[in-house]
Design an enzyme around this catalytic site. Structure first.
Site, PDB file in Angstrom:
ATOM      1  N   ASP A 180      -4.683   0.210   8.785  1.00 56.66           N
ATOM      2  CA  ASP A 180      -5.968   0.529   8.135  1.00 56.66           C
ATOM      3  C   ASP A 180      -5.767   0.930   6.675  1.00 56.66           C
ATOM      4  O   ASP A 180      -6.595   1.645   6.091  1.00 56.66           O
ATOM      5  CB  ASP A 180      -6.669   1.663   8.902  1.00 56.66           C
ATOM      6  CG  ASP A 180      -5.840   2.948   8.889  1.00 56.66           C
ATOM      7  OD1 ASP A 180      -4.688   2.922   8.377  1.00 56.66           O
ATOM      8  OD2 ASP A 180      -6.334   3.980   9.373  1.00 56.66           O
ATOM      9  N   GLU A 181      -4.655   0.479   6.055  1.00 51.86           N
ATOM     10  CA  GLU A 181      -4.347   0.927   4.688  1.00 51.86           C
ATOM     11  C   GLU A 181      -5.438   0.565   3.687  1.00 51.86           C
ATOM     12  O   GLU A 181      -5.778   1.379   2.820  1.00 51.86           O
ATOM     13  CB  GLU A 181      -2.994   0.362   4.233  1.00 51.86           C
ATOM     14  CG  GLU A 181      -1.831   1.084   4.866  1.00 51.86           C
ATOM     15  CD  GLU A 181      -0.471   0.704   4.287  1.00 51.86           C
ATOM     16  OE1 GLU A 181       0.491   1.412   4.552  1.00 51.86           O
ATOM     17  OE2 GLU A 181      -0.376  -0.319   3.574  1.00 51.86           O
ATOM     18  N   CYS A 219       9.178   7.301  -7.106  1.00 49.01           N
ATOM     19  CA  CYS A 219       7.778   7.733  -6.961  1.00 49.01           C
ATOM     20  C   CYS A 219       7.441   8.006  -5.501  1.00 49.01           C
ATOM     21  O   CYS A 219       8.005   7.387  -4.598  1.00 49.01           O
ATOM     22  CB  CYS A 219       6.860   6.653  -7.531  1.00 49.01           C
ATOM     23  SG  CYS A 219       7.180   5.022  -6.869  1.00 49.01           S
ATOM     24  N   HIS A 239      22.700   3.014  -2.324  1.00 47.24           N
ATOM     25  CA  HIS A 239      22.124   3.611  -1.113  1.00 47.24           C
ATOM     26  C   HIS A 239      23.075   3.546   0.088  1.00 47.24           C
ATOM     27  O   HIS A 239      23.415   4.583   0.655  1.00 47.24           O
ATOM     28  CB  HIS A 239      20.758   2.980  -0.809  1.00 47.24           C
ATOM     29  CG  HIS A 239      19.770   3.216  -1.907  1.00 47.24           C
ATOM     30  ND1 HIS A 239      18.812   2.297  -2.261  1.00 47.24           N
ATOM     31  CD2 HIS A 239      19.604   4.273  -2.747  1.00 47.24           C
ATOM     32  CE1 HIS A 239      18.097   2.785  -3.259  1.00 47.24           C
ATOM     33  NE2 HIS A 239      18.558   3.978  -3.580  1.00 47.24           N
ATOM     34  N   GLY A 263       0.815  -1.214   0.000  1.00 50.60           N
ATOM     35  CA  GLY A 263       0.000   0.000   0.000  1.00 50.60           C
ATOM     36  C   GLY A 263       0.841   1.253   0.000  1.00 50.60           C
ATOM     37  O   GLY A 263       0.368   2.315   0.411  1.00 50.60           O
ATOM     38  N   GLY A 264       2.098   1.146  -0.465  1.00 47.78           N
ATOM     39  CA  GLY A 264       2.997   2.295  -0.431  1.00 47.78           C
ATOM     40  C   GLY A 264       3.163   2.946  -1.794  1.00 47.78           C
ATOM     41  O   GLY A 264       2.326   2.802  -2.689  1.00 47.78           O
ATOM     42  N   ASN A 265       4.280   3.675  -1.938  1.00 48.44           N
ATOM     43  CA  ASN A 265       4.540   4.445  -3.162  1.00 48.44           C
ATOM     44  C   ASN A 265       4.520   3.566  -4.414  1.00 48.44           C
ATOM     45  O   ASN A 265       3.819   3.867  -5.391  1.00 48.44           O
ATOM     46  CB  ASN A 265       5.938   5.093  -3.093  1.00 48.44           C
ATOM     47  CG  ASN A 265       6.126   5.981  -1.879  1.00 48.44           C
ATOM     48  OD1 ASN A 265       5.338   6.882  -1.649  1.00 48.44           O
ATOM     49  ND2 ASN A 265       7.160   5.714  -1.089  1.00 48.44           N
ATOM     50  N   GLY A 266       5.304   2.488  -4.360  1.00 46.80           N
ATOM     51  CA  GLY A 266       5.460   1.647  -5.544  1.00 46.80           C
ATOM     52  C   GLY A 266       4.173   0.933  -5.912  1.00 46.80           C
ATOM     53  O   GLY A 266       3.795   0.857  -7.086  1.00 46.80           O
TER      54      GLY A 266
HETATM   55  P1  NAD Z   1       6.894   2.367   0.899  1.00 47.22           P
HETATM   56  O1  NAD Z   1       7.649   2.879   2.045  1.00 47.22           O
HETATM   57  O2  NAD Z   1       5.965   3.306   0.249  1.00 47.22           O
HETATM   58  O3  NAD Z   1       6.126   1.061   1.329  1.00 47.22           O
HETATM   59  C1  NAD Z   1       5.641   0.956   2.564  1.00 47.22           C
HETATM   60  C2  NAD Z   1       4.453   0.052   2.426  1.00 47.22           C
HETATM   61  O4  NAD Z   1       4.886  -1.299   2.464  1.00 47.22           O
HETATM   62  C3  NAD Z   1       3.496   0.249   3.567  1.00 47.22           C
HETATM   63  O5  NAD Z   1       2.655   1.333   3.300  1.00 47.22           O
HETATM   64  C4  NAD Z   1       2.792  -1.086   3.548  1.00 47.22           C
HETATM   65  O6  NAD Z   1       1.794  -1.112   2.558  1.00 47.22           O
HETATM   66  C5  NAD Z   1       3.883  -2.048   3.135  1.00 47.22           C
HETATM   67  N1  NAD Z   1       4.470  -2.697   4.295  1.00 47.22           N
HETATM   68  C6  NAD Z   1       5.474  -2.262   5.056  1.00 47.22           C
HETATM   69  N2  NAD Z   1       5.706  -3.125   6.054  1.00 47.22           N
HETATM   70  C7  NAD Z   1       4.806  -4.124   5.921  1.00 47.22           C
HETATM   71  C8  NAD Z   1       4.542  -5.288   6.627  1.00 47.22           C
HETATM   72  N3  NAD Z   1       5.262  -5.616   7.697  1.00 47.22           N
HETATM   73  N4  NAD Z   1       3.546  -6.085   6.188  1.00 47.22           N
HETATM   74  C9  NAD Z   1       2.829  -5.764   5.105  1.00 47.22           C
HETATM   75  N5  NAD Z   1       3.031  -4.647   4.389  1.00 47.22           N
HETATM   76  C10 NAD Z   1       4.007  -3.846   4.796  1.00 47.22           C
HETATM   77  O7  NAD Z   1       7.906   1.716  -0.116  1.00 47.22           O
HETATM   78  P2  NAD Z   1       8.007   1.979  -1.659  1.00 47.22           P
HETATM   79  O8  NAD Z   1       8.549   3.349  -1.864  1.00 47.22           O
HETATM   80  O9  NAD Z   1       6.760   1.568  -2.334  1.00 47.22           O
HETATM   81  O10 NAD Z   1       9.151   0.962  -2.023  1.00 47.22           O
HETATM   82  C11 NAD Z   1       8.899  -0.417  -2.251  1.00 47.22           C
HETATM   83  C12 NAD Z   1      10.216  -1.039  -2.595  1.00 47.22           C
HETATM   84  O11 NAD Z   1      10.767  -0.369  -3.735  1.00 47.22           O
HETATM   85  C13 NAD Z   1      11.275  -0.912  -1.499  1.00 47.22           C
HETATM   86  O12 NAD Z   1      12.083  -2.044  -1.580  1.00 47.22           O
HETATM   87  C14 NAD Z   1      12.060   0.325  -1.909  1.00 47.22           C
HETATM   88  O13 NAD Z   1      13.363   0.320  -1.405  1.00 47.22           O
HETATM   89  C15 NAD Z   1      12.039   0.158  -3.410  1.00 47.22           C
HETATM   90  N6  NAD Z   1      12.247   1.400  -4.167  1.00 47.22           N
HETATM   91  C16 NAD Z   1      11.409   2.452  -4.020  1.00 47.22           C
HETATM   92  C17 NAD Z   1      11.600   3.583  -4.788  1.00 47.22           C
HETATM   93  C18 NAD Z   1      10.667   4.763  -4.713  1.00 47.22           C
HETATM   94  O14 NAD Z   1      10.919   5.779  -5.374  1.00 47.22           O
HETATM   95  N7  NAD Z   1       9.580   4.697  -4.002  1.00 47.22           N
HETATM   96  C19 NAD Z   1      12.668   3.658  -5.707  1.00 47.22           C
HETATM   97  C20 NAD Z   1      13.503   2.554  -5.836  1.00 47.22           C
HETATM   98  C21 NAD Z   1      13.280   1.418  -5.066  1.00 47.22           C
END
Ligand code: NAD
Length: 401
Positions: A50-51, A157, A219, A23-26
């Site tokens: 509550d995502e 993102c 990183h 439920g995050g950025n990606g």
């Molecule tokens: P994020 O921080 O937005 O994701 C967090 C989300 O992951 C939470 O909102 C939740 O939905 C989920 N999550 C976290 N812990 C959890 C758990 N214990 N159980 C279930 N769900 C859980 O991360 P993101 O930015 O979407 O990144 C995802 C991956 O992509 C990561 O490995 C990150 O390093 C990588 N990445 C991200 C970016 C970017 O720009 N966002 C760029 C390159 C790589």
């Protein structure tokens, strides 16, 4: 999984529904892009807190999830749930877009509901995705499942409005994918390529992808370069992360990349490691013309427009005063699920990795962990999953099932 014709006349595997986990950025970026590109239903599995509820509310109010910036797409999700029984059945492809520390628990939650012959992937895979996923699938008798992973998330993102809008700051030109069984990549890559809408190169195996994970170098390497000499005094100016790299920092990154190349050289001929490219080569291929001055590794970072505006992770300790945030993903994910995973392979292969050892030891101190000793088993290393020798690891990698 059926092979069908797409509107553009090409033939490839067709799917009726996929599920994205996270439920995050990606995850919020992939949902509308995949829905548009595959033209199929997309479900979302978001079990954290509550995502699911917040995502449903956002999508309802906004008429879908929207991606803006360097990519534009908007789509409604088919269903959003915190209950895997509601969203995993009926999906031919399930994609984990999660920090690596959430992979294992999520796989355990979804495995009982996977369709026979489903494909389950991680974007990005980070290091050792296969070691953690195979035992979970085996426990549940699910050897029919194909695994795949991507070398990195294709987009930089950030969620702007939760459940409504995501901003894509940069897009990679090409990303590598691998599968297990490795030979299935011929089917997997075209579908993933269509799903993300970018050229997908193929890596020989998920083992190759563990070494080809460039986030593990970039990183922790930049964190080390920016903050290894930090004396504990708060600062008023937050440094640029990628573009703040200095020449000495670029040498740290080059040394980390050299360590990976030493592992590749030792194992070349045993496994297909052609996807494990030196960092400078990868950067130019992944970012293309976004890099204004490709002449050195240093200039390729500082002149990369996709990195503009991205700052170092910090915490504000008093108004306008900052300290480094050592608990950020750049260390907390990229060391135990990245650098330490590759370093463990080096150790089994008898390859020295002086730069990796230095950065892992420093990051471990900052995280209160000793990943080279006492706490090695907390990292996603082969030994944690019973792969104790190089021969066992290679045999595991080459298994057809
Ligand atoms: P994020 O921080 O937005 O994701 C967090 C989300 O992951 C939470 O909102 C939740 O939905 C989920 N999550 C976290 N812990 C959890 C758990 N214990 N159980 C279930 N769900 C859980 O991360 P993101 O930015 O979407 O990144 C995802 C991956 O992509 C990561 O490995 C990150 O390093 C990588 N990445 C991200 C970016 C970017 O720009 N966002 C760029 C390159 C790589």
């Amino acid at each position: 999984m059926t092979v069908g014709s797409w509107r553009d006349g090409t033939e490839a595997v067709k799917v009726n529904k996929i599920t994205i986990c996270g439920g995050g950025n990606g995850a919020q970026t992939l949902v509308p892009i995949a829905a548009r590109n595959l033209g199929c239903a997309v479900d979302l599995y978001a079990p954290l807190g509550d995502e699911a509820q917040r995502l449903r509310a956002g999508v309802e109010a906004h008429g879908g999830l929207e991606v803006r910036g360097a990519v534009r797409a908007k789509a409604r999700t088919h269903r959003i749930s915190a209950d895997p029984a509601e969203v995993i059945p009926g999906s031919q492809v399930v994609v984990l877009v999660l920090p690596a520390f959430a992979h294992e628990a999520t796989l355990r939650q979804i495995a009982p509901y996977l369709e026979r012959g489903a494909w389950v992937g991680a974007i990005p895979a980070r290091g050792g995705f296969d070691y953690c996923a195979v035992p979970v699938l085996q426990e549940q008798g699910r050897e029919d499942v194909t695994l795949f992973g991507l070398q990195t998330l294709p987009w930089a993102c950030r969620v702007e409005e939760y459940g409504r809008q995501v901003q894509v700051l940069g897009v990679k030109k090409a990303v590598a994918a691998a599968s297990r069984p490795a030979a299935r990549i011929g089917q997997v890559a075209p579908l993933v390529e269509r799903m993300v809408g970018l050229p997908i190169g193929t890596a020989g195996s998920l083992f190759a992808l563990t070494l080809a994970n460039t986030g593990q170098l970039i990183h922790p390497g930049i964190m080390y370069s920016l903050f290894a000499r930090w004396d504990g005094t708060p600062f008023g100016q937050v440094p640029a992360f990628y573009q703040g790299l200095d020449a000495e920092g670029a040498e740290v990154l080059a040394s980390l990349s050299d360590d990976v190349q030493a592992i590749r050289t030792r194992l070349d001929g045993t496994l297909d490691l052609s996807a494990v490219q030196p960092l400078h080569d990868w950067l130019l291929r992944a970012y293309g013309e976004a890099v204004a001055d490709p002449s050195t590794l240093h200039s390729a970072f500082t002149s990369n427009s996709a990195y503009t505006g991205l700052k170092a992770p910090v915490r504000e300790v008093s108004p306008g005063q900052f300290i480094p945030d050592f608990s950020s993903r750049y260390l907390a994910e990229d060391v135990p699920f990245g650098l330490a995973a590759s370093r463990a392979i080096a150790h089994l292969a008898g390859v020295e990795t002086p730069a990796m050892d230095r950065v892992i030891a420093w990051a471990g101190e900052r995280l209160g962990r000793d990943y080279l000793g006492r706490d090695a088993g907390e990292a996603r290393i082969p030994e944690r999953y019973g792969l104790e020798t190089l021969e066992q690891l290679i045999a595991f990698t080459m298994e057809r099932r």
